[in-house]
Structure formats: structure tokens, C-alpha cells
Design a protein around this motif. Sequence first.
Motif, PDB file in Angstrom:
ATOM      1  N   SER A  30       0.844  -1.187   0.000  1.00  0.00           N
ATOM      2  CA  SER A  30       0.000   0.000   0.000  1.00  0.00           C
ATOM      3  C   SER A  30       0.884   1.243   0.000  1.00  0.00           C
ATOM      4  CB  SER A  30      -0.890  -0.005   1.246  1.00  0.00           C
ATOM      5  OG  SER A  30      -1.619   1.190   1.321  1.00  0.00           O
ATOM      6  N   VAL A  31       0.739   2.062  -1.044  1.00  0.00           N
ATOM      7  CA  VAL A  31       1.455   3.338  -1.116  1.00  0.00           C
ATOM      8  C   VAL A  31       0.399   4.391  -1.475  1.00  0.00           C
ATOM      9  CG1 VAL A  31       3.385   4.602  -2.126  1.00  0.00           C
ATOM     10  CG2 VAL A  31       3.530   2.112  -1.881  1.00  0.00           C
ATOM     11  N   PRO A  32      -0.391   4.816  -0.484  1.00  0.00           N
ATOM     12  CA  PRO A  32      -1.507   5.714  -0.770  1.00  0.00           C
ATOM     13  C   PRO A  32      -1.077   7.152  -1.032  1.00  0.00           C
ATOM     14  CG  PRO A  32      -1.355   5.322   1.577  1.00  0.00           C
ATOM     15  CD  PRO A  32      -0.310   4.454   0.929  1.00  0.00           C
ATOM     16  N   ALA A  33      -2.012   7.888  -1.616  1.00  0.00           N
ATOM     17  CA  ALA A  33      -1.848   9.334  -1.763  1.00  0.00           C
ATOM     18  C   ALA A  33      -2.028   9.927  -0.371  1.00  0.00           C
ATOM     19  CB  ALA A  33      -2.887   9.885  -2.724  1.00  0.00           C
ATOM     20  N   MET A  34      -0.976  10.492   0.168  1.00  0.00           N
ATOM     21  CA  MET A  34      -1.008  10.974   1.558  1.00  0.00           C
ATOM     22  C   MET A  34      -1.124  12.498   1.649  1.00  0.00           C
ATOM     23  SD  MET A  34      -0.865   8.250   3.474  1.00  0.00           S
ATOM     24  CE  MET A  34      -0.201   8.648   5.080  1.00  0.00           C
ATOM     25  N   ASN A  35      -1.261  13.178   0.517  1.00  0.00           N
ATOM     26  CA  ASN A  35      -1.286  14.647   0.513  1.00  0.00           C
ATOM     27  C   ASN A  35      -2.343  15.237   1.436  1.00  0.00           C
ATOM     28  OD1 ASN A  35       0.136  13.669  -1.706  1.00  0.00           O
ATOM     29  ND2 ASN A  35      -0.174  15.538  -2.853  1.00  0.00           N
ATOM     30  N   ASP A  36      -3.485  14.552   1.533  1.00  0.00           N
ATOM     31  CA  ASP A  36      -4.571  15.096   2.351  1.00  0.00           C
ATOM     32  C   ASP A  36      -4.739  14.352   3.680  1.00  0.00           C
ATOM     33  OD1 ASP A  36      -5.493  12.746   1.167  1.00  0.00           O
ATOM     34  OD2 ASP A  36      -7.529  13.489   0.892  1.00  0.00           O
ATOM     35  N   CYS A  37      -3.733  13.533   4.049  1.00  0.00           N
ATOM     36  CA  CYS A  37      -3.819  12.794   5.314  1.00  0.00           C
ATOM     37  C   CYS A  37      -3.479  13.730   6.469  1.00  0.00           C
ATOM     38  CB  CYS A  37      -2.870  11.605   5.310  1.00  0.00           C
ATOM     39  SG  CYS A  37      -2.994  10.589   6.799  1.00  0.00           S
ATOM     40  N   PRO A  38      -4.412  13.933   7.381  1.00  0.00           N
ATOM     41  CA  PRO A  38      -4.156  14.837   8.507  1.00  0.00           C
ATOM     42  C   PRO A  38      -3.334  14.153   9.592  1.00  0.00           C
ATOM     43  CG  PRO A  38      -6.335  13.914   8.706  1.00  0.00           C
ATOM     44  CD  PRO A  38      -5.757  13.381   7.415  1.00  0.00           C
ATOM     45  N   LYS A  39      -2.855  14.932  10.514  1.00  0.00           N
ATOM     46  CA  LYS A  39      -2.237  14.386  11.725  1.00  0.00           C
ATOM     47  C   LYS A  39      -3.374  13.895  12.621  1.00  0.00           C
ATOM     48  CE  LYS A  39       2.062  16.105  11.156  1.00  0.00           C
ATOM     49  NZ  LYS A  39       2.522  15.449   9.959  1.00  0.00           N
ATOM     50  N   PRO A  40      -3.084  12.978  13.549  1.00  0.00           N
ATOM     51  CA  PRO A  40      -4.149  12.576  14.471  1.00  0.00           C
ATOM     52  C   PRO A  40      -4.736  13.806  15.166  1.00  0.00           C
ATOM     53  CG  PRO A  40      -2.279  11.111  14.697  1.00  0.00           C
ATOM     54  CD  PRO A  40      -1.848  12.234  13.777  1.00  0.00           C
ATOM     55  N   GLY A  41      -6.031  13.820  15.275  1.00  0.00           N
ATOM     56  CA  GLY A  41      -6.726  14.952  15.874  1.00  0.00           C
ATOM     57  C   GLY A  41      -8.120  15.050  15.310  1.00  0.00           C
ATOM     58  N   TRP A  42      -8.738  16.179  15.524  1.00  0.00           N
ATOM     59  CA  TRP A  42     -10.105  16.358  15.061  1.00  0.00           C
ATOM     60  C   TRP A  42     -10.109  16.636  13.574  1.00  0.00           C
ATOM     61  CZ3 TRP A  42     -14.052  14.289  16.802  1.00  0.00           C
ATOM     62  CH2 TRP A  42     -15.326  14.702  16.442  1.00  0.00           C
TER      63      TRP A  42
END
Length: 193
Positions: free
Chosen positions: A153-165
Motif C-alpha cells: 500500500s502506497v496511498p496518496a497521503m497529501n490530504d492525510c491529517p495528523k491525528p486529531g479532530w
Amino acid sequence: MKSRRRKILAWAGLAVGMLLLTGFFVALWFSPVWLALDDRPVPADAIVVPGGEWVLRPKRAAELFQQGRAPRIIVSGKGEAEPLRLALRERGVPAVAIELEDQARSTQENAVFVVRRLRQEKARRVIIVTSWFHSRRALHCFQHYAPEIEFYSVPAMNDCPKPGWLEASQRKWVTLEYAKLAWYWVRYGISPF
């Protein structure tokens, strides 16, 4: 006696409800950690891009292709394969390197239909490029239907947020993804673990 039993049941129900609600908020808060499966890019026989998102997924797949990680990209999804193909072409992927699977209507069907092709072509190692929140379910679907093939798995991470709300739109997608993980486990026996 009945009154006491009702009170105990009411308090037990309230406690269970609070635990479930707390679990839901914890799952949302830590969703980037739990849902995003990000392996290191490896040399592979193919890159697979399931339909569902036409900007970040093709961008990431094109980057991996241009790095020489795989000689071809398979895009999968009814009504989505062609837009994905066009997005890959716009990012410099040659037409001869793109294969279309245009019948799949779900992640489960993406895996079933693409795995047939991968087996025919004797693929041994495959990279799956999808959205961060979809990466766990996509990877486990492909592994479920072809345990003999190594999937990464090598997903598009551009919009992956940090843990949080999470933002409202992300909360919607993540909540739906948790429901789909549970459904795939019950319906198809595809474990999310």
C-alpha cells in the motif's frame, strides 16, 4: 425487585452507550494512524489504482511510475477507469503503460477483477495506490483474493491529517470507511487486521 433490575439495565445501557461513543471519537481522532497503511515503495510488476478519486490517486501513481517502481498501471472502476486514465496521461504516463478494468463497482470487485488479470500476467508484486483512509480496506481486499501475490500500500497521503479532530468532509469519509470495513468483514470475510 423489577424497579431495581430496570435501573441496573438502564445504567448498564448508558455505560455501554458511553463506551461506544467514546470508541467512535477515539477511532475518528486516530483514523490517520489506523486507516492509513503506507508501505515503502518497492519495485513491482504493476501499480493498481482503484476508482473513487481522480486527483491525488493518479498523481501518486504517476510519481511511482516515473520513479520506475512498475512498468504499468491498472486503473479499475466502472465509470472511473477512463477519467483515471486521462489523469495519468496528463501526468506524463504513456498510453501503452495504462490498462483499464472498467467493470468493478466496489473495492471488493476491484480486487476480484484485477486479481484475475494479475494472475494471468503472473504478477508477483503489486503496489496499490488509493486514498489514505481507503488504504487498509483496499490492501486487505487484494490480499484476501490473492494471498500468493505480494501487495504493498502506497496511498496518496497529501490530504492525510495528523491525528486529531478531522474536518467535516473527512469525518464523513472516515465514518463511512469504518462502516465499510465492518461490512466487508461480515459480508466477505475480509478482516481489517
